[in-house]
Design a protein around this motif. Structure first.
Motif, PDB file in Angstrom:
ATOM      1  N   LYS A 154       0.847  -1.200   0.000  1.00 45.38           N
ATOM      2  CA  LYS A 154       0.000   0.000   0.000  1.00 45.38           C
ATOM      3  C   LYS A 154       0.882   1.251   0.000  1.00 45.38           C
ATOM      4  O   LYS A 154       1.808   1.368   0.807  1.00 45.38           O
ATOM      5  CB  LYS A 154      -0.918  -0.018   1.224  1.00 45.38           C
ATOM      6  N   GLY A 165      -7.790   8.049   6.174  1.00 43.21           N
ATOM      7  CA  GLY A 165      -6.620   7.197   6.442  1.00 43.21           C
ATOM      8  C   GLY A 165      -6.889   5.724   6.201  1.00 43.21           C
ATOM      9  O   GLY A 165      -6.059   4.868   6.491  1.00 43.21           O
ATOM     10  N   ASP A 224      -4.884   2.068   4.573  1.00 42.37           N
ATOM     11  CA  ASP A 224      -4.150   1.036   5.325  1.00 42.37           C
ATOM     12  C   ASP A 224      -5.082  -0.144   5.623  1.00 42.37           C
ATOM     13  O   ASP A 224      -4.681  -1.307   5.561  1.00 42.37           O
ATOM     14  CB  ASP A 224      -3.660   1.572   6.683  1.00 42.37           C
ATOM     15  N   LYS A 259      -0.319   8.095  13.779  1.00 41.67           N
ATOM     16  CA  LYS A 259      -1.029   8.321  12.510  1.00 41.67           C
ATOM     17  C   LYS A 259      -0.527   7.429  11.377  1.00 41.67           C
ATOM     18  O   LYS A 259      -1.220   7.230  10.375  1.00 41.67           O
ATOM     19  CB  LYS A 259      -0.869   9.795  12.122  1.00 41.67           C
TER      20      LYS A 259
END
Ligand code: ADP
Ligand code: ASP
Ligand code: MG
Length: 437
Positions: A5, A195, A198, A253
């Motif tokens: 990724k 986000g 992931d 993060k």
């Protein structure tokens, strides 16, 4: 097969896209891409204008963003043929976004707007790989990534659909897909939260029983403290799944909060790597622990703590159940809990129903609320028979007022609740005490 990724910064310019193309060619892996950096933020801003019925504000950002993309196209592709193909691709996505500036704008339209960033980045990369002569195949995430009625990923559906798509394309040099985007239980376009690419990678890794999941980003692995807040942090080379999950949940993060779970359940190692420094070792997340070692510190912002004091608590069986039921009624998850003979303190990060919760809690005791708090989480192999780690943590915090302390829920973390205004010095003090040789 591995799942790789690449985050927003990793594909944030034409040059970065070229660098990623070099990293991914040569092996038949499945590559997940985020939107180019800044794009999802711009799409959020466009949606804000449209919610506020200001199409001119939205159009200004749309036009600026489109110009940026036409610039990337000029730089990325060599031949006129591919420049033209990419222009058509990007234009079709911007036409889609513009179509929402004329009509009613709801949550449904917003989700479609937010999805365009990943659709564009993967489309562009796919064309670039084709121009290089690489037989890449784009697997549309909207055809296999799906959430159920509770907005949780549906692993059986994902596995079935993804396996079928892979079987239909056996001759590919590599596979590409979009991070972040999915369809919900009603078939509508949705996403896995900011986000969330992931999470896409680890859900795919679990679905295809990948050999490894690699999260490529702009830093050389998980650092031992938040590099945005603390000076001189350093990479942690090895983490247990539980340690990584705690760090991600409590604010590191670099990883989406829930992305470790699918990898952990399927025992698939996760490697965090740096796109700007591909040879750096990064961080390996697996089933291994390093006995007795404190690994890292993270902090979760925007926490509210609520204390319920009740003279009757000691003798009243069911007191805690009644308290927790109130949070459950308002679908508000609790992060930290501490109890004493006379009361209980809990923390939440979702304040949507705070007033109603406080109102209901008043039936059972005196309620007080502290806003602008931060959970600081110290993570490592903290089995209770390892002596001394609590003392080192408390010693580091000797000048910082601490509102709550929690240990024992897991063998991997000690959590402390402090004021947001003390966050920086608390994190720095923990780094100084725990990680200086
Ligand atoms: P991507 O766009 O690749 O998903 P993110 O911005 O989501 O990247 O995550 C990488 C960033 O996470 C780093 O640039 C860093 O500033 C931040 N970060 C916060 N805490 C940590 C930590 N403990 N270790 C490494 N990076 C961290
Ligand atoms: N593009 C999405 C975001 O910026 C998802 C991701 O990058 O993981 O939040
Ligand atoms: Mg990220």
């Amino acid at each position: 097969m591995k799942v790789l990724k690449f985050g927003g910064t990793s594909v944030g310019s034409a040059q970065r896209m070229k660098d990623v193309a070099k990293l991914i060619t040569g092996n038949c892996n499945l590559v997940v891409l985020s939107a180019m950096s800044g794009t999802t933020n711009s799409l959020v801003e466009i949606s804000d204008y449209l919610y506020k019925k200001n199409p001119d504000g939205a159009n200004e950002i749309i036009n600026k963003l489109a110009i940026k993309y036409y610039g990337h196209i000029d730089e990325l592709y060599k031949t006129d043929e591919y420049k033209q193909k990419a222009k058509e691709l990007v234009t079709s996505h911007f036409d889609k976004i513009r179509s929402f500036t004329k009509d009613l704008f709801t949550l449904f339209e917003e989700k479609v707007v937010l999805a365009q960033g990943e659709l564009i980045s993967t489309g562009m990369m796919n064309l670039y790989l084709h121009e290089l002569g690489v037989k890449s195949v784009l697997l549309p995430a909207l055809e296999f990534m799906r959430t159920d009625k509770n907005a949780e990923p549906d692993p059986l559906y994902i596995r079935e659909k993804l396996t079928k798509l892979l079987e239909e394309n056996p001759d590919a040099d590599l596979y590409l897909t979009q991070g972040y985007i999915c369809r919900n239980a009603y078939g509508e376009i949705d996403n896995l939260q900011r986000g969330g690419s992931d999470y896409t990678a680890s859900l795919i890794g679990a679905a295809i029983k990948a050999e490894e999941i690699q999260i490529w980003t702009d830093i050389d692995g998980m650092h031992n403290n938040d590099p945005r807040v603390v000076d001189k942090t350093s990479p942690v080379r090895q983490l247990h799944f539980e340690e990584a999950a705690e760090l991600a949940y409590f604010g590191a993060k670099i990883l989406h909060p829930t992305c470790i779970l699918p990898a952990k359940i399927n025992n698939i190692p996760v490697r965090l790597l740096n796109t700007m420094q591909p040879d750096a070792p990064g961080t390996l997340i697996s089933n291994e622990t390093e006995k007795g070692k404190i690994k890292a510190v993270a902090a979760k912002d925007n926490i509210t703590s609520i204390k319920i004091k009740s003279g009757r608590m000691l003798l009243a069986t069911g007191f805690l159940r009644k308290v927790f039921e109130i949070f459950e009624n308002y679908q508000t998850p609790i992060d930290m809990v501490t109890t004493s003979e006379v009361g209980v303190s809990v923390t939440i990060d979702n304040r949507k129903h705070l007033d109603e919760i406080v109102n209901d809690l008043k039936k059972y005791g005196t309620v007080s609320v502290d806003n602008d708090m931060v959970i600081v989480c110290v993570v490592g192999d903290l089995e209770w028979d390892n002596v001394g780690f609590e003392a080192r943590i408390i010693q580091a915090m000797k000048d910082v007022p601490v509102r709550m302390i929690s240990y024992g829920g897991s063998n991997y973390n000690v959590s402390l609740l402090i004021k947001a205004s003390d966050k920086k010095r608390a994190l720095q003090a923990l780094s100084d005490h725990l990680f200086k040789n």
